[in-house]
Design a protein around this motif. Structure first.
Motif, PDB file in Angstrom:
ATOM      1  N   ARG A  19       0.813  -1.209   0.000  1.00  0.00           N
ATOM      2  CA  ARG A  19       0.000   0.000   0.000  1.00  0.00           C
ATOM      3  C   ARG A  19       0.853   1.268   0.000  1.00  0.00           C
ATOM      4  NH1 ARG A  19      -2.804   0.501   4.698  1.00  0.00           N
ATOM      5  NH2 ARG A  19      -4.539   1.619   3.752  1.00  0.00           N
ATOM      6  N   GLY A  20       2.138   1.121   0.293  1.00  0.00           N
ATOM      7  CA  GLY A  20       3.041   2.259   0.254  1.00  0.00           C
ATOM      8  C   GLY A  20       3.022   3.115   1.495  1.00  0.00           C
ATOM      9  N   ARG A  21       2.511   2.588   2.595  1.00  0.00           N
ATOM     10  CA  ARG A  21       2.522   3.344   3.841  1.00  0.00           C
ATOM     11  C   ARG A  21       2.284   2.400   5.016  1.00  0.00           C
ATOM     12  NH1 ARG A  21      -2.799   4.869   2.006  1.00  0.00           N
ATOM     13  NH2 ARG A  21      -4.418   4.205   3.486  1.00  0.00           N
ATOM     14  N   GLY A  22       2.673   2.877   6.203  1.00  0.00           N
ATOM     15  CA  GLY A  22       2.484   2.098   7.417  1.00  0.00           C
ATOM     16  C   GLY A  22       3.608   2.384   8.393  1.00  0.00           C
ATOM     17  N   ALA A  23       3.372   2.026   9.646  1.00  0.00           N
ATOM     18  CA  ALA A  23       4.373   2.287  10.682  1.00  0.00           C
ATOM     19  C   ALA A  23       4.433   1.113  11.645  1.00  0.00           C
ATOM     20  CB  ALA A  23       4.045   3.564  11.445  1.00  0.00           C
ATOM     21  N   VAL A  24       5.646   0.761  12.020  1.00  0.00           N
ATOM     22  CA  VAL A  24       5.895  -0.232  13.067  1.00  0.00           C
ATOM     23  C   VAL A  24       6.702   0.456  14.161  1.00  0.00           C
ATOM     24  CG1 VAL A  24       7.054  -2.395  13.668  1.00  0.00           C
ATOM     25  CG2 VAL A  24       5.873  -2.177  11.462  1.00  0.00           C
ATOM     26  N   VAL A  25       6.259   0.293  15.401  1.00  0.00           N
ATOM     27  CA  VAL A  25       6.991   0.844  16.543  1.00  0.00           C
ATOM     28  C   VAL A  25       7.212  -0.285  17.545  1.00  0.00           C
ATOM     29  CG1 VAL A  25       7.051   2.547  18.388  1.00  0.00           C
ATOM     30  CG2 VAL A  25       5.914   3.097  16.216  1.00  0.00           C
ATOM     31  N   ALA A  26       8.459  -0.580  17.827  1.00  0.00           N
ATOM     32  CA  ALA A  26       8.802  -1.620  18.798  1.00  0.00           C
ATOM     33  C   ALA A  26       9.190  -0.969  20.123  1.00  0.00           C
ATOM     34  CB  ALA A  26       9.959  -2.468  18.286  1.00  0.00           C
ATOM     35  N   VAL A  27       8.854  -1.639  21.218  1.00  0.00           N
ATOM     36  CA  VAL A  27       9.296  -1.179  22.531  1.00  0.00           C
ATOM     37  C   VAL A  27      10.558  -1.958  22.903  1.00  0.00           C
ATOM     38  CG1 VAL A  27       8.731  -0.961  24.974  1.00  0.00           C
ATOM     39  CG2 VAL A  27       6.973  -0.535  23.238  1.00  0.00           C
ATOM     40  N   ALA A  74      15.755  -0.231   7.200  1.00  0.00           N
ATOM     41  CA  ALA A  74      16.502  -0.040   5.954  1.00  0.00           C
ATOM     42  C   ALA A  74      15.848  -0.797   4.802  1.00  0.00           C
ATOM     43  CB  ALA A  74      17.947  -0.499   6.145  1.00  0.00           C
ATOM     44  N   GLU A  75      15.282  -1.952   5.111  1.00  0.00           N
ATOM     45  CA  GLU A  75      14.646  -2.780   4.086  1.00  0.00           C
ATOM     46  C   GLU A  75      13.342  -2.175   3.578  1.00  0.00           C
ATOM     47  OE1 GLU A  75      12.645  -7.221   4.049  1.00  0.00           O
ATOM     48  OE2 GLU A  75      14.509  -6.912   5.174  1.00  0.00           O
ATOM     49  N   LEU A  76      12.558  -1.567   4.485  1.00  0.00           N
ATOM     50  CA  LEU A  76      11.202  -1.158   4.130  1.00  0.00           C
ATOM     51  C   LEU A  76      11.030   0.328   3.863  1.00  0.00           C
ATOM     52  CD1 LEU A  76       9.066  -3.361   6.552  1.00  0.00           C
ATOM     53  CD2 LEU A  76       9.596  -3.753   4.144  1.00  0.00           C
ATOM     54  N   ALA A  77      12.000   1.155   4.252  1.00  0.00           N
ATOM     55  CA  ALA A  77      11.861   2.590   4.037  1.00  0.00           C
ATOM     56  C   ALA A  77      11.599   2.949   2.575  1.00  0.00           C
ATOM     57  CB  ALA A  77      13.090   3.334   4.562  1.00  0.00           C
ATOM     58  N   PRO A  78      12.263   2.310   1.601  1.00  0.00           N
ATOM     59  CA  PRO A  78      11.971   2.653   0.204  1.00  0.00           C
ATOM     60  C   PRO A  78      10.529   2.379  -0.205  1.00  0.00           C
ATOM     61  CG  PRO A  78      14.066   1.491   0.370  1.00  0.00           C
ATOM     62  CD  PRO A  78      13.407   1.375   1.709  1.00  0.00           C
ATOM     63  N   ALA A  79       9.848   1.494   0.514  1.00  0.00           N
ATOM     64  CA  ALA A  79       8.456   1.175   0.204  1.00  0.00           C
ATOM     65  C   ALA A  79       7.478   2.055   0.970  1.00  0.00           C
ATOM     66  CB  ALA A  79       8.176  -0.296   0.509  1.00  0.00           C
ATOM     67  N   GLY A  80       7.981   3.008   1.751  1.00  0.00           N
ATOM     68  CA  GLY A  80       7.106   3.909   2.476  1.00  0.00           C
ATOM     69  C   GLY A  80       6.682   3.420   3.843  1.00  0.00           C
ATOM     70  N   VAL A  81       7.308   2.350   4.328  1.00  0.00           N
ATOM     71  CA  VAL A  81       6.971   1.800   5.639  1.00  0.00           C
ATOM     72  C   VAL A  81       8.044   2.224   6.636  1.00  0.00           C
ATOM     73  CG1 VAL A  81       6.479  -0.284   6.973  1.00  0.00           C
ATOM     74  CG2 VAL A  81       5.830  -0.157   4.556  1.00  0.00           C
ATOM     75  N   ARG A  82       7.619   2.830   7.738  1.00  0.00           N
ATOM     76  CA  ARG A  82       8.550   3.338   8.743  1.00  0.00           C
ATOM     77  C   ARG A  82       8.628   2.369   9.925  1.00  0.00           C
ATOM     78  NH1 ARG A  82       6.417   7.148  11.170  1.00  0.00           N
ATOM     79  NH2 ARG A  82       4.306   7.034  10.293  1.00  0.00           N
ATOM     80  N   VAL A  83       9.847   2.012  10.293  1.00  0.00           N
ATOM     81  CA  VAL A  83      10.080   1.096  11.409  1.00  0.00           C
ATOM     82  C   VAL A  83      11.012   1.783  12.401  1.00  0.00           C
ATOM     83  CG1 VAL A  83      10.829  -1.209  12.101  1.00  0.00           C
ATOM     84  CG2 VAL A  83       9.856  -0.851   9.818  1.00  0.00           C
ATOM     85  N   ASN A  84      10.548   1.966  13.636  1.00  0.00           N
ATOM     86  CA  ASN A  84      11.312   2.669  14.660  1.00  0.00           C
ATOM     87  C   ASN A  84      11.063   2.006  16.011  1.00  0.00           C
ATOM     88  OD1 ASN A  84      12.337   5.243  13.158  1.00  0.00           O
ATOM     89  ND2 ASN A  84      10.169   5.147  12.623  1.00  0.00           N
ATOM     90  N   ALA A  85      11.703   2.532  17.045  1.00  0.00           N
ATOM     91  CA  ALA A  85      11.541   1.946  18.377  1.00  0.00           C
ATOM     92  C   ALA A  85      11.617   3.021  19.446  1.00  0.00           C
ATOM     93  CB  ALA A  85      12.611   0.885  18.640  1.00  0.00           C
ATOM     94  N   VAL A  86      11.020   2.721  20.580  1.00  0.00           N
ATOM     95  CA  VAL A  86      11.247   3.495  21.802  1.00  0.00           C
ATOM     96  C   VAL A  86      12.031   2.605  22.753  1.00  0.00           C
ATOM     97  CG1 VAL A  86       9.255   5.014  21.614  1.00  0.00           C
ATOM     98  CG2 VAL A  86       8.987   2.803  22.714  1.00  0.00           C
ATOM     99  N   ALA A  87      12.947   3.222  23.488  1.00  0.00           N
ATOM    100  CA  ALA A  87      13.778   2.467  24.432  1.00  0.00           C
ATOM    101  C   ALA A  87      13.694   3.130  25.794  1.00  0.00           C
ATOM    102  CB  ALA A  87      15.227   2.404  23.947  1.00  0.00           C
TER     103      ALA A  87
END
Length: 231
Positions: free
Chosen positions: A117-125, A156-169
């Motif tokens: 779909r070209g968008r989305g977000a993943v946030v890991a704790v 790094a794998e998904l950023a070109p597809a518009g999917v953001r993957v980040n974390a809170v620590a």
């Protein structure tokens, strides 16, 4: 964009429950995945996040009933204070199955559609112990360190597809995971923190919601709401 669906693991208590409250207040439709009832979520599915089959079935059901998942926030986990010489092998494996495996199981099921779909977000704790270490919690710190490595690689794998993957620590947080006699609650420890107190779950939830909603420029970032534990 229509209804925004957010999946939250570990939604029954602590940081996961705080994330549900924060996202609900922002208009998200929240779905909690937890072994215990996630009463604050709009929908709840009883799932062991370390079980790939259970996670896959739950996410398939959510997608059929509610539509695409716009954000996945992974907060399921557990904590224990044990000297490294006393940690049983099964507990090493359990830490990795729940913390790392739980996030991997979610991502394998939600990110392909996000990328399509070209968008989305993943946030890991994750946890500040993954960055600064933690006495008598080597298995926990190692599992959370693996989470950070996974997040940065998947970003790094998904950023070109518009999917953001980040974390809170987060640093030590005022949740039921820290019992009243926890060393992290002792005044002698709290006095070492620049903020002088434990992090509040709601503060971690604010950081997670920011990464899910507003941080469109972030990929592989680790935000650390930790009262100054690691600067």
């Amino acid at each position: 964009m229509g209804e925004r669906v957010a999946l939250v693991t570990g939604a029954a208590s602590g940081i996961g429950a705080a994330i549900v409250r924060e996202l609900s207040g922002r208009g998200w439709t929240t779905v909690g995945l937890d072994l215990a009832p996630a009463d604050g979520a709009d929908h709840c599915v009883g799932v062991d996040v370390s079980d790939p089959a259970q996670v896959g079935a739950a996410i398939g059901r959510i997608r059929r009933e509610l539509g695409p998942i716009e954000a996945a926030l992974c907060a399921a986990g557990h904590y224990a204070i044990v000297p490294v010489s006393d940690i049983a092998w099964e507990e090493w494996r359990r830490m990795l199955r729940v913390h790392l495996g739980g996030i991997v199981n979610v991502c394998k099921n939600v990110t392909p559609e996000m990328a399509e779909r070209g968008r989305g977000a993943v946030v890991a704790v994750a946890a500040e112990t993954a960055i600064g270490g933690g006495e008598a919690a080597a298995h926990y710190a190692a599992a959370k360190g693996a989470v950070i490595g996974f997040v940065r690689s998947l970003a790094a794998e998904l950023a070109p597809a518009g999917v953001r993957v980040n974390a809170v620590a987060p640093g030590p947080t005022d949740t039921p995971l820290l019992p009243p006699d926890s060393p992290w609650r002792r005044p002698s420890y709290l006095q070492t923190l620049p903020a002088g107190r434990l992090t509040a779950p709601a503060e971690v939830a604010l950081a997670a919601a920011y990464l899910a909603e507003d941080a469109t420029f972030c990929a592989g970032e680790i935000l650390s709401p930790n009262s100054g534990t690691v600067i």
